[in-house]
Motif scaffolding. Sequence first.
Motif, PDB file in Angstrom:
ATOM      1  N   THR A 183      32.662  37.379  33.428  1.00 26.18           N
ATOM      2  CA  THR A 183      33.150  36.387  34.381  1.00 26.18           C
ATOM      3  C   THR A 183      34.338  35.674  33.737  1.00 26.18           C
ATOM      4  OG1 THR A 183      31.713  34.643  33.546  1.00 26.18           O
ATOM      5  CG2 THR A 183      30.843  36.057  35.309  1.00 26.18           C
ATOM      6  N   ALA A 184      35.162  35.076  34.595  1.00 31.39           N
ATOM      7  CA  ALA A 184      36.348  34.350  34.103  1.00 31.39           C
ATOM      8  C   ALA A 184      36.457  33.034  34.846  1.00 31.39           C
ATOM      9  CB  ALA A 184      37.600  35.199  34.298  1.00 31.39           C
ATOM     10  N   ARG A 237      34.205  33.694  38.154  1.00 29.18           N
ATOM     11  CA  ARG A 237      34.488  34.817  39.039  1.00 29.18           C
ATOM     12  C   ARG A 237      34.154  36.114  38.309  1.00 29.18           C
ATOM     13  NH1 ARG A 237      37.012  33.532  43.663  1.00 29.18           N
ATOM     14  NH2 ARG A 237      37.775  31.374  43.830  1.00 29.18           N
ATOM     15  N   VAL A 265      34.687  39.547  37.160  1.00 28.10           N
ATOM     16  CA  VAL A 265      35.889  40.365  37.019  1.00 28.10           C
ATOM     17  C   VAL A 265      35.575  41.771  36.498  1.00 28.10           C
ATOM     18  CG1 VAL A 265      37.399  38.350  36.707  1.00 28.10           C
ATOM     19  CG2 VAL A 265      36.295  39.406  34.698  1.00 28.10           C
ATOM     20  N   TYR A 266      34.322  42.026  35.977  1.00 28.86           N
ATOM     21  CA  TYR A 266      34.044  43.351  35.446  1.00 28.86           C
ATOM     22  C   TYR A 266      32.521  43.586  35.408  1.00 28.86           C
ATOM     23  CZ  TYR A 266      33.398  47.153  32.055  1.00 28.86           C
ATOM     24  OH  TYR A 266      33.010  48.307  31.426  1.00 28.86           O
ATOM     25  N   LEU A 273      33.546  42.381  43.000  1.00 30.08           N
ATOM     26  CA  LEU A 273      34.432  41.837  41.954  1.00 30.08           C
ATOM     27  C   LEU A 273      35.387  40.819  42.571  1.00 30.08           C
ATOM     28  CD1 LEU A 273      35.298  45.063  39.929  1.00 30.08           C
ATOM     29  CD2 LEU A 273      33.606  43.291  39.392  1.00 30.08           C
ATOM     30  N   GLY A 274      35.761  39.806  41.792  1.00 33.66           N
ATOM     31  CA  GLY A 274      36.664  38.748  42.230  1.00 33.66           C
ATOM     32  C   GLY A 274      35.955  37.599  42.898  1.00 33.66           C
ATOM     33  N   PHE A 300      41.666  38.090  31.439  1.00 33.23           N
ATOM     34  CA  PHE A 300      41.471  37.238  32.621  1.00 33.23           C
ATOM     35  C   PHE A 300      41.323  35.779  32.238  1.00 33.23           C
ATOM     36  CE2 PHE A 300      39.524  41.393  33.511  1.00 33.23           C
ATOM     37  CZ  PHE A 300      40.336  41.818  34.554  1.00 33.23           C
TER      38      PHE A 300
END
Length: 695
Positions: free
Chosen positions: A28-29, A34, A36-37, A51-52, A113
């Motif tokens: 998460t970022a 969020r 992200v991977y 994702l996102g 990110f």
Amino acid sequence: MRRIGGGTGVPELEPEVFDRAIVAVALTAGADHRLVYVNEAFRALFGPRELGARAADVFTEPNAARFLKMLDQVYLDRAARQVTESRTTEGTAPGAPGRRHFVYSCSPVVSRFGPGVLAVAVDTTPQVDAVEAAQLLSGQRQKALQRYEALMSAVTQIVWLMKPNGDIIELVGGFEEFTGIPWRPVIDQEWLSAVHPHDRHRLVQTWTEAYEGTPSLFVCTFRMRTASGEYRHVQSRAVPIERGGELVEWIGATADVEDQWRNRLRERLLARVTTVTGADDVPDAFAAVAAAVVPDLTDVCAVFMLPAPGVGGPLTAVRVASTARSGLPALPPLSNEPYLVGSVAQQVIESRRPRLLTFPTGDPPDSVLSEMSRRWLRAARATSLTFVPIVIESSVVAFACAASCADGPPPGQADLALLREILHEAREPLRQAVELQRTRHTALTLQRALLTPTPRVPGAELAAHYQPASKTAEIGGDWYDALLLPDGTVTLTIGDIAGHDLDAATSMSQLRSMLRVIAYDQDHPNSPAESLSQLDRVVDGLKIAPLVTVVHANLVPRPGGRWHVAWSNAGHPPPLLLPASGEPRYLLGEGPDLPLCVAPSMPRATWHHELENGDTLLLYTDGLIEVPGTDLGEGMTTLARIARAARAEGLTLAQICAQMLSGVGNRRDDAAVIGFRPINQGGTRGAAWGGRLLA
């Protein structure tokens, strides 16, 4: 990894390095976390995630709140955290594999990110499932053990465990309470001493068969001595327990089955008593009673018949039946010899109450039974005698004597009660047998009283013989008669009335008397045919008998020692002529007329023949030619052969008659024979007869 800011910053994470990792990885970022991977292992464990999107929108499961809170904490204080207790996902997300278990950790990272959190999850589903299955099995086993312990505390059985080396552990107690001796950790002689002596060998043999080779189920019913000193039947059952193909122990149970065993024994013995009803006479009836109680209730049983009431002198008894179990010495043969009744038996007869007499092994007291019986009891190692009176119609007609042998203990109270019950149940069939014997004895006395000796006839020899087929056929309608008339004529008669009872014997006496009167009436001399016709009319008119067969003959002396015989045959087997020399032959005429009581108005024929010196005329009843499995022709041939053989042996006329009766085997009917033979008055009878034989 790569560095940020010209190589002087914090190492930057490249999440793609986790693409092929076997653990689930998500990144998460930012502060709003969020997603992200995620790698393939993550999607396999949790299903695809968008994702996102923010973590709060991606992880919507009810139990995800703790994970979202941990993301906040790690992002803020940059300190890693982990969850070591398995967490569970219900697999409700689209594409999720279903309910899974896992542990996870969260670590602060910096990636392309920006700052974020790296989440790593390890799938623990197999381990958790295994633990849960083990816990479930353990719980089931615990419940089963609790039920088993409760069951064992409720049952009335002794439960035991035996090791291969013979050590025994009592799991559920009761041995000492039942036997009165302490529990034995091994089966030794002291343990076996509580087992009935007659059951020890079978118990050991049954256990050996179950133990040797491939272990198998052990089941054995035997008697054990209880704390009270009496024996009760118990049943032991044991199964072998194997692990890895090797015997590790036996688990078994022993239960008291005395009540069930005794109920089955009682039903079996009462069923055996029903065979008494089919007995043909008193000895057979008492033999059936003795056989009914051996060997299940006693080792040996003998029945002693008392004389009829009113017989004076010392009290005696005759042993009419005896039976012993296998393995004991052979019993003395039965005989009609009376024995003086001993003091114990007299007390039993007078009191009409059973009595048990115990004594050291093989040492019965004197004056209890005959010396022959005491010798047998010593050889059989007897330990007790039980006397039971047999009462029929308020009279003691016999007593039974049962013995425990081969060092066996005396019977218990339950055995004595059952023995009395069995003998009590046999009273009615025994009464019928006794009553039938009395009736037969009365008829036999009447019948034999009428079979008077043959008269002495100048110039001739007469002989007659009567023999019942067996004790069951001692009465009936067979008769013979010989009468010397004033003019020197001799009448011979042989007859048979249908039936074997008192009525037949009574009818026979009436017919014999009437035919004598008809034959003796010299004012109106009759031929044999006329005499039988007159008798037929009287018998039919008075309804004396249902059916009668008879041969009636007149024998008139002639000069030179010859005799003229004239006879008439009413449905009877033909006379047998045994010439002084030559082959025997039957005097058939043109065949017999009808029996009496069939057609009294039908005419009858008289046939004639001349008897030479040494010739023998034999009249007989059908019991001598009616042999089961053969026809009459074979029976007549056999009878002629017997008579010829008797002649060749030089037997007297009386001996020939006896030989004819005894020579016919498998005879089921009573039989009579009467013979007539002219003799040479110029010399001795033996010389004339012998001369004919030598010729």
